[in-house]
Design an enzyme around this catalytic site. Structure first.
Site, PDB file in Angstrom:
ATOM      1  N   LYS A 114       0.678  -1.096   0.097  1.00 20.65           N
ATOM      2  CA  LYS A 114       0.004   0.034   0.024  1.00 20.65           C
ATOM      3  C   LYS A 114       0.811   1.247  -0.089  1.00 20.65           C
ATOM      4  O   LYS A 114       0.339   2.246  -0.507  1.00 20.65           O
ATOM      5  CB  LYS A 114      -1.006   0.047   0.982  1.00 20.65           C
ATOM      6  N   LYS A 195      -5.506 -12.002  -7.596  1.00 20.31           N
ATOM      7  CA  LYS A 195      -6.673 -12.029  -6.887  1.00 20.31           C
ATOM      8  C   LYS A 195      -7.997 -11.197  -7.424  1.00 20.31           C
ATOM      9  O   LYS A 195      -7.646 -10.110  -7.641  1.00 20.31           O
ATOM     10  CB  LYS A 195      -6.519 -11.669  -5.569  1.00 20.31           C
ATOM     11  N   LYS A 198     -11.456  -5.283  -5.666  1.00 21.24           N
ATOM     12  CA  LYS A 198     -12.263  -3.965  -6.011  1.00 21.24           C
ATOM     13  C   LYS A 198     -11.362  -2.772  -6.502  1.00 21.24           C
ATOM     14  O   LYS A 198     -11.810  -2.018  -7.257  1.00 21.24           O
ATOM     15  CB  LYS A 198     -13.232  -3.705  -5.001  1.00 21.24           C
TER      16      LYS A 198
HETATM   17  P1  AMP Z   1     -10.729  -6.656   1.882  1.00 17.68           P
HETATM   18  O1  AMP Z   1     -11.641  -6.186   0.725  1.00 17.68           O
HETATM   19  O2  AMP Z   1      -9.220  -6.778   1.397  1.00 17.68           O
HETATM   20  O3  AMP Z   1     -10.727  -5.881   3.036  1.00 17.68           O
HETATM   21  O4  AMP Z   1     -11.028  -7.992   2.393  1.00 17.68           O
HETATM   22  C1  AMP Z   1     -11.986  -8.370   3.306  1.00 17.68           C
HETATM   23  C2  AMP Z   1     -12.355  -9.719   3.355  1.00 17.68           C
HETATM   24  O5  AMP Z   1     -12.530 -10.654   2.147  1.00 17.68           O
HETATM   25  C3  AMP Z   1     -10.960 -10.295   3.931  1.00 17.68           C
HETATM   26  O6  AMP Z   1     -11.213 -11.443   4.816  1.00 17.68           O
HETATM   27  C4  AMP Z   1     -10.098 -10.755   2.582  1.00 17.68           C
HETATM   28  O7  AMP Z   1      -9.264 -12.105   2.937  1.00 17.68           O
HETATM   29  C5  AMP Z   1     -11.556 -11.414   1.650  1.00 17.68           C
HETATM   30  N1  AMP Z   1     -11.050 -11.482   0.217  1.00 17.68           N
HETATM   31  C6  AMP Z   1     -11.047 -10.160  -0.474  1.00 17.68           C
HETATM   32  N2  AMP Z   1     -10.743 -10.493  -1.774  1.00 17.68           N
HETATM   33  C7  AMP Z   1     -10.740 -11.750  -1.811  1.00 17.68           C
HETATM   34  C8  AMP Z   1     -10.697 -12.925  -3.198  1.00 17.68           C
HETATM   35  N3  AMP Z   1     -10.422 -12.261  -4.260  1.00 17.68           N
HETATM   36  N4  AMP Z   1     -10.852 -14.046  -2.834  1.00 17.68           N
HETATM   37  C9  AMP Z   1     -11.260 -14.569  -1.476  1.00 17.68           C
HETATM   38  N5  AMP Z   1     -11.507 -13.821  -0.097  1.00 17.68           N
HETATM   39  C10 AMP Z   1     -11.208 -12.588  -0.540  1.00 17.68           C
END
Ligand code: AMP
Ligand code: TRP
Length: 330
Positions: A114, A195, A198
């Protein structure tokens, strides 16, 4: 309080959630309510570690709350609240900050990613994992359901808990990560070795939980595959593998059964069917979301009572920490 083990997790209100967030995190949360004492937080204090537009942050915070409710988290069974409503998180973070190594923070992969090449990097971004440790430790949490990307942060939380416990006396529970069984990693539809996220500049790479049916169909239709022309499950065909993983996660059918059913069929049919399976799975969530999101009074009732319950518990542990560290009790 029951004798059930405590589950704690948080999601940042920093954007619209994707199918990856849904399969990897969100949809597992309501299932855990039956067996654990669950606490789910909207971590708005974490969201401000990168610049946020105030109006947008406000909207996203209520969006996540409505989504938590739409997937089936029951505020009678679980504690559902907004992080900034429980100031004990920031208080404990300060205590923990005084025992966190600067080097350890600088080595965090998420911080490095980041901070990237930004000229101006703020202390909040560096201290992000200390706040996350405070979130978890403040409730005596045993399990933390998060994706693989959070592993380092959980390890740091355990380090801090151990350090505090050995310096002062047993206070914190050492939490463990709770892994998702299926769909731990949903990949991008455009670059299936990355991965799904968003923050991807290409909007065709991700499906949002709130995308309408037509958008979902279009994004799957455009999903990148390969030129091998056969439906198989292996790393040489990451696009097809990802489609099968998503299909399996949304339909409950095994990869084996899907491979049998699609033997000799074309990619086009597979893509259409995956899109339908996704629509079936998230369509009802989206409908409930819109109903709940429009009911401001209900949302307020949920987050107000959630914050009361959370603060009551957080306070108990925080008082202990203050006392053990030598502060004069109020
Ligand atoms: P974040 O959007 O990074 O704040 O992630 C929120 C939650 O969603 C966390 O537990 C991440 O590990 C999970 N997560 C985010 N992107 C993915 C993805 N592409 N596949 C599986 N889990 C995800
Ligand atoms: N860092 C987590 C993420 O980006 C969000 C988070 C903050 C969290 N505090 C937490 C997750 C406590 C679990 C428990 O996904």
């Amino acid at each position: 309080m029951s004798d059930k083990k405590i589950v704690y997790s948080g999601i940042q209100p920093s954007g619209n959630l994707t199918l990856g967030n849904y399969i990897g995190a969100l949809r597992n949360f309501p299932k855990l309510q039956e067996d654990y004492d669950c606490i789910y937080c909207i971590v708005d204090m974490h969201a401000i570690t990168v610049p946020q537009e105030p109006k947008v942050l406000r909207a996203h915070t209520l969006d996540i709350l409505a989504l938590y409710l739409a997937v089936g988290i029951d505020p009678e069974k679980s504690i559902l609240y907004i992080q900034s409503h429980v100031p004990q998180h920031v208080e404990l973070m300060w205590l923990l900050n005084t025992m966190t190594g600067l080097g350890q923070l600088q080595r965090m992969t998420q911080f490095k990613a980041k901070a990237g090449d930004n000229k101006e990097v703020y202390a909040g971004l560096l201290n992000y994992p200390v706040l996350m440790a405070a979130d978890i430790l403040l409730y005596g949490s045993h399990y933390v359901p998060v994706g693989d990307d959070q592993k380092q942060h959980i390890e740091m939380t355990r380090d801090l808990a151990e350090r505090f416990n050995s310096r002062y006396s047993d206070t914190f529970v050492l939490p463990e990560m709770l892994k998702t069984k299926v769909g731990g990693r949903v990949m991008s539809l455009q670059e299936p070795t990355k991965k799904m996220s968003k923050s991807d500049p290409d909007a065709n790479g991700y499906v949002l939980i709130l995308d309408d049916d037509a958008t979902i169909r279009r994004k799957f239709k455009r999903a990148v595959t390969d030129s091998q022309g056969k439906i198989a499950y292996n790393d040489d065909q990451p696009g097809i593998k990802n489609l099968l993983d998503i299909y399996s996660a949304c339909s409950g059918k095994s990869i084996e059964d899907l491979l049998k059913a699609y033997e000799g069929k074309g990619y086009g049919v597979l893509k259409e069917d995956v899109a339908e399976a996704v629509i079936q799975e998230i369509g009802p969530v989206r409908e409930r979301f819109h109903e709940i999101r429009g009911n401001k009074a209900y949302l307020e009732e949920v987050y107000t009572s959630g914050a009361q319950k959370a603060a009551y518990r957080a306070n108990k542990i925080l008082r202990k920490c203050y006392k053990k560290m030598g502060f004069i009790p109020r």
